[in-house]
Design an enzyme around this catalytic site. Sequence first.
Site, mmCIF file in Angstrom:
data_model
loop_
_atom_site.group_PDB
_atom_site.id
_atom_site.type_symbol
_atom_site.label_atom_id
_atom_site.label_comp_id
_atom_site.label_asym_id
_atom_site.label_seq_id
_atom_site.Cartn_x
_atom_site.Cartn_y
_atom_site.Cartn_z
ATOM 1 N N THR A 87 -10.352 -0.440 3.761
ATOM 2 C CA THR A 87 -9.791 -1.522 4.577
ATOM 3 C C THR A 87 -10.931 -2.332 5.188
ATOM 4 O O THR A 87 -10.945 -3.567 5.135
ATOM 5 C CB THR A 87 -8.886 -0.936 5.685
ATOM 6 O OG1 THR A 87 -7.788 -0.272 5.049
ATOM 7 C CG2 THR A 87 -8.364 -2.014 6.616
ATOM 8 N N HIS A 129 -11.528 8.700 0.262
ATOM 9 C CA HIS A 129 -10.441 9.690 0.319
ATOM 10 C C HIS A 129 -9.441 9.592 -0.834
ATOM 11 O O HIS A 129 -8.504 10.393 -0.911
ATOM 12 C CB HIS A 129 -9.730 9.642 1.683
ATOM 13 C CG HIS A 129 -8.839 8.468 1.912
ATOM 14 N ND1 HIS A 129 -7.478 8.529 1.746
ATOM 15 C CD2 HIS A 129 -9.105 7.207 2.295
ATOM 16 C CE1 HIS A 129 -6.952 7.349 2.047
ATOM 17 N NE2 HIS A 129 -7.923 6.527 2.376
ATOM 18 N N SER A 159 -13.210 3.577 -1.862
ATOM 19 C CA SER A 159 -12.775 4.420 -0.744
ATOM 20 C C SER A 159 -12.982 5.879 -1.121
ATOM 21 O O SER A 159 -12.674 6.285 -2.240
ATOM 22 C CB SER A 159 -11.289 4.168 -0.462
ATOM 23 O OG SER A 159 -10.835 5.031 0.552
ATOM 24 N N THR A 208 -23.288 3.920 14.388
ATOM 25 C CA THR A 208 -23.888 5.144 13.858
ATOM 26 C C THR A 208 -23.079 5.617 12.653
ATOM 27 O O THR A 208 -21.855 5.699 12.709
ATOM 28 C CB THR A 208 -23.926 6.243 14.945
ATOM 29 O OG1 THR A 208 -24.667 5.720 16.041
ATOM 30 C CG2 THR A 208 -24.577 7.526 14.439
ATOM 31 N N GLN A 267 -8.211 2.246 -6.346
ATOM 32 C CA GLN A 267 -7.366 3.115 -7.171
ATOM 33 C C GLN A 267 -7.949 3.328 -8.567
ATOM 34 O O GLN A 267 -7.558 4.252 -9.272
ATOM 35 C CB GLN A 267 -5.955 2.528 -7.285
ATOM 36 C CG GLN A 267 -5.211 2.405 -5.965
ATOM 37 C CD GLN A 267 -4.779 3.759 -5.390
ATOM 38 O OE1 GLN A 267 -4.742 4.779 -6.094
ATOM 39 N NE2 GLN A 267 -4.463 3.779 -4.108
ATOM 40 N N CYS A 304 1.678 2.100 3.434
ATOM 41 C CA CYS A 304 1.907 1.062 4.453
ATOM 42 C C CYS A 304 3.334 0.559 4.431
ATOM 43 O O CYS A 304 4.006 0.518 5.445
ATOM 44 C CB CYS A 304 0.953 -0.103 4.239
ATOM 45 S SG CYS A 304 -0.717 0.442 3.979
HETATM 46 N N1 PLP Z 1 -7.086 -0.910 -1.336
HETATM 47 C C1 PLP Z 1 -6.223 -0.201 -2.088
HETATM 48 C C2 PLP Z 1 -5.918 -0.651 -3.479
HETATM 49 C C3 PLP Z 1 -5.631 0.944 -1.572
HETATM 50 O O1 PLP Z 1 -4.776 1.645 -2.318
HETATM 51 C C4 PLP Z 1 -5.936 1.339 -0.251
HETATM 52 C C5 PLP Z 1 -5.275 2.506 0.353
HETATM 53 O O2 PLP Z 1 -4.169 2.855 0.029
HETATM 54 C C6 PLP Z 1 -6.866 0.584 0.495
HETATM 55 C C7 PLP Z 1 -7.411 -0.542 -0.101
HETATM 56 C C8 PLP Z 1 -7.269 0.974 1.884
HETATM 57 O O3 PLP Z 1 -8.079 2.113 1.801
HETATM 58 P P1 PLP Z 1 -8.577 2.930 3.084
HETATM 59 O O4 PLP Z 1 -7.502 3.916 3.383
HETATM 60 O O5 PLP Z 1 -9.857 3.580 2.655
HETATM 61 O O6 PLP Z 1 -8.788 1.955 4.193
#
Ligand code: PLP
Length: 393
Positions: free
Chosen positions: A72, A211, A209, A247, A189, A336
């Site tokens: 994000t 996670h 990302s 940090t 993804q 979301c």
């Molecule tokens: N972009 C995509 C395509 C995602 O699927 C997601 C999370 O579902 C994000 C961005 C946001 O990722 P993060 O949870 O690391 O902020």
Amino acid sequence: MKKIYLDYASTSPVDKKVLQEMMPYLKKEFGNPSSLHGFGQRARAGIEKAREKIAKFLNCTPLEVVFTSGATEANNLAIQGVLRNLVSQCLETKFLGGRPHIITSQIEHESVLSPCQALEQEGVAEVTYVKPDKEGIVHVEDIEKAIKDNTVLVSIMYANSEIGTIQPIVEIGAVAKKHKTLFHVDAVQAAQFLDCDVKKLGVDLLTLSSHKIYGPKGAGALYIKEGVMLNPLLLGGGQEQGFRSGTENVASIVGMGRAIEEIQNPRTALLNIKIRQLRDKLIKEILRRVEGSSLSGSKQKRLPNNVHIRFQGIAGQELATVLDQKGIAVSTGSACSEKTQEPSHVLLALGISLEDAMSSLRLTLGKYTTLEEVEKTIRILVATVAQLRKNLV
Ligand code: PLP
């Protein structure tokens, strides 16, 4: 009863090897990486090693990798950063009195759409939201048609988080280059399954990302091609070459590096084949055994782990809740839109009706998914849909 987890697109469990690599940085190597003493320098070394691993994965230099708190933030940094830099340099005049123009698609993640909308509302930028086709593919011709003299940035996701469609990134990259506009790709993804070589893709900015790839939460990265100018979102101590003060989340960054390294392990390619086979079985069996079910997205250009199905007359939310009670964790779309319980903007952009959009279920597989789990899911899902339909009459 062992729970079945089929929501890997929302998040993934941390791989044991990743956790092992992180542990020292949560214990004895707790130093602040900006400190000059040994504690600090050992933490710094951990970060730089992770940066090298990510640079190798992306085929770029370590200096082109900036760590963030997640995707994000990376998406916001890419979009707001580029636009705010242009504005701060008073380059608006270059746009013949107009505003710089961004092209994105209607099916991007909220962390791309929201900053675009905010920049529009502030009067900083104008934005074109390109419509995908019925399968959720964004066509390169539509991107090219949308390009104007004042276009400064194209932002298209590599693979869709809800319906798993894979976009023609190389082709879009070539068009962006031809028209001398920057190209940003949200590869969150895609990273586990597709080639993320930034040179081959022809991208200037790319988001990752941790996670979603068996790393910990709280870490992400933005690839910023050398020479691309952007303003930071956070001001302060000037960490991450001034692009991201604060940090560093050392343990999570180290974990992300290890998670990326694991993607490059030949084992991952074999696991991805297994995931694809299990996905195909799920799709085939559900469509065959449940009347009034249909697959969303593309059959061919689809992530190997994505199953997205609409069940006529069924509320997706209710189906997901009952499945959870029966030990199967799935989702109705992205995490979301699940919270707001609104129809998914992705499905609506595909031309799917409101009612149909509310009848969907997303099952996303991962490296720990087994054939037994898939078979059990098919059995329970088929019975649950039949039960819910019976309750309706
Ligand atoms: N972009 C995509 C395509 C995602 O699927 C997601 C999370 O579902 C994000 C961005 C946001 O990722 P993060 O949870 O690391 O902020």
